[in-house]
Design an enzyme around this catalytic site. Structure first.
Site, PDB file in Angstrom:
ATOM      1  CE  LYS A  28      -1.594   1.551   4.399  1.00  0.00           C
ATOM      2  NZ  LYS A  28      -1.791   3.502   3.883  1.00  0.00           N
ATOM      3  CG  ASN A  29       2.479   2.636   3.539  1.00  0.00           C
ATOM      4  OD1 ASN A  29       1.348   2.723   3.680  1.00  0.00           O
ATOM      5  ND2 ASN A  29       3.093   1.822   4.757  1.00  0.00           N
ATOM      6  NE  ARG A  44       0.804  10.027  10.686  1.00  0.00           N
ATOM      7  CZ  ARG A  44       0.012   9.343   9.956  1.00  0.00           C
ATOM      8  NH1 ARG A  44       1.186   8.294   9.158  1.00  0.00           N
ATOM      9  NH2 ARG A  44      -1.089   9.138   9.636  1.00  0.00           N
ATOM     10  CB  VAL A  91       2.424  18.942   5.389  1.00  0.00           C
ATOM     11  CG1 VAL A  91       1.414  18.074   5.613  1.00  0.00           C
ATOM     12  CG2 VAL A  91       2.339  20.684   6.023  1.00  0.00           C
ATOM     13  CG  LEU A 138      10.212  18.469   7.938  1.00  0.00           C
ATOM     14  CD1 LEU A 138      11.049  16.063   8.258  1.00  0.00           C
ATOM     15  CD2 LEU A 138      10.780  19.512   7.024  1.00  0.00           C
ATOM     16  CB  VAL A 168      14.271  10.120   8.441  1.00  0.00           C
ATOM     17  CG1 VAL A 168      13.862   8.750   7.162  1.00  0.00           C
ATOM     18  CG2 VAL A 168      16.059   9.893   8.658  1.00  0.00           C
ATOM     19  CB  SER A 169       9.639  13.453   6.186  1.00  0.00           C
ATOM     20  OG  SER A 169       8.652  13.878   5.705  1.00  0.00           O
ATOM     21  CG  ASP A 202       3.614   1.411   9.508  1.00  0.00           C
ATOM     22  OD1 ASP A 202       2.570   2.505  10.747  1.00  0.00           O
ATOM     23  OD2 ASP A 202       3.362   1.908   8.187  1.00  0.00           O
TER      24      ASP A 202
END
Length: 427
Positions: free
Chosen positions: A22-23, A129, A131, A133, A170-171, A314
């Site tokens: 999915k990701n 979470r 946005v 970045l 890290v994103s 996850d």
């Protein structure tokens, strides 16, 4: 509202086919916005989040055809996407609020159309979470971005230009957004401290197939040469590593013996190492790998979530469920997202012994879990409760399963085929 009922105590035995990621699929679908040429994606899972992304892309003007999968071991979908002309550069709130990954259209729309208006995202309730970045990175490529009425309003009148951006942390999402934007930016873009997840690598391979030169794939520094136009391409989505880990933990939870067909151990080496330390055998086979307990009891192990190649956030909830039945104690520390222990009160309803202290949870193994009515709070929390229900005495009813449907394809069918007593109750 649908519910899932599980009668626990049955060992899982047989085989489970692993779906496409999915990701990985969500950003891959978004790359279609970068070109008027056709993009064909194989092994796309059939999930609520995929449907949401299809709806979002269609309102941007992307023509999408779906056909049954062709990869044999799964029933995934083959999607053909073609964005001949962008019909709208606005990603509306009523779609974006359903799924955080919707913000990924920002970079590609801005790169191709030189403007974009994207609602600030929603998604599941696991803390903030932001946005920021994504915004800072696009500004480094020459974008002008403001917030107006809950929307990110971005402009690049002369187009995006290659630049250098170092992520302060890290994103995954921001790395994906900037990779896609850089594909059409003029000149060279260098992304430092970039995410290294397998889904990032999969996106890079797809962009390379579309004609983009990317160096440093799989490392923390990506160098991307922008092109004027992208070409037609075909790409197969990688297996879902979170689904792989989830089913491995479900099998271990029930002291079962299952082959995960299409599963790849190399996609989650940290989790594999952790499971082996806990007494779970993971043995490669011709079709994937076999999961079973090494010699009976599970052993408590400590876990800390980290960006790839560390233990995935996850899989944290699923690992916690597994550790509720291990001998001894386990310390599980969450470093990626805040508010990601909301499954703990629900596990406690089933008899789990878990104590939270700031970002860590101390799990003391118990002799047995008991079935109960429980409620899902987010995608991964929902499946952790299902795992617990598989091993619990009596009956467990899981509410709010729409969270589950966002990320697990045919969960009940796959588990039932291995002997689980599980059914969906329409509500």
């Amino acid at each position: 509202m649908d519910r899932i009922r599980i009668r626990g105590g049955r060992q899982l035995k047989g085989s489970i086919p692993i779906s496409g990621s999915k990701n990985a699929s969500l950003p891959l679908m978004v790359t279609a916005l970068l070109t008027d040429r056709k993009l064909t994606l194989h092994n796309v899972p059939r999930l609520a989040d995929i449907t949401t992304m299809i709806q979002l892309l269609q309102q941007h003007g992307v023509e999408i055809d779906a056909a049954p999968g062709e990869n044999g071991h799964s029933r995934g979908t083959t999607l053909t996407l073609k964005a001949g002309k962008i019909a709208s550069t606005t990603a509306p709130y009523d779609i974006v609020r359903k799924m955080r990954a919707s913000v990924l259209v920002l970079g590609p729309l801005l790169a191709r159309e030189r403007e974009a208006r994207v609602s600030l995202p929603g998604g599941c309730a696991i803390g903030a979470r932001p946005v920021d970045l994504h915004v800072a990175g696009l500004k480094a490529l020459g974008a002008e971005i403001d917030i107006d009425g809950g929307y990110l309003v971005a402009k690049a009148p002369k187009g995006l230009k290659g630049g250098r951006y170092t992520f302060p942390k890290v994103s995954v999402g921001a790395t994906e957004n900037l990779m896609m934007a850089a594909a059409l930016a003029k000149g060279t873009t260098v992304l430092a401290n970039a995410a290294r997840e397998p889904e990032i690598t999969d996106l890079a391979h797809c962009l390379q197939a579309m004609g983009v030169s990317i160096e440093g794939v799989g490392t923390e520094t990506l160098t991307i040469e922008g092109v004027e136009t992208l070409k037609e391409a075909t790409h197969a989505v990688i297996p879902d590593r979170i689904e792989i880990g989830t089913y491995a933990m479900a099998v271990a939870m029930t002291a079962g013996d299952v082959e995960l067909v299409g599963g790849r151990l190399d996609l989650l080496e940290a989790a594999v190492q952790t499971l082996r330390s806990a007494g779970v055998a993971l043995e490669p086979t011709e079709k994937g790998f076999r999961v079973h307990r090494t010699n009976g009891a599970l052993q408590g192990v400590d876990v800390m979530t980290e960006p790839y190649p560390g233990f995935p956030t996850d899989l944290q909830a699923q690992m916690m469920a597994l550790m509720t039945r291990a001998e001894g104690a386990s310390m599980i520390t969450e470093t990626i997202f805040e508010s990601r222990f909301m499954h703990v009160p629900e596990l406690a309803r089933m008899g789990a012994n878990v104590t939270i202290h700031h970002e860590s949870a101390l799990v003391r193994g118990v002799p047995k879990l008991r079935g109960a009515e429980v409620m899902a709070t987010d995608l991964r929390a929902s499946v952790s409760l299902a795992i617990a229900g598989l091993a619990a005495e009596g009956e467990t009813t899981l509410h709010r399963v729409y969270h589950l449907d966002r990320g697990y394809e045919r969960l009940e069918e796959k588990l039932a085929a291995c002997g689980a007593e599980i059914e969906r109750l329409k509500g």
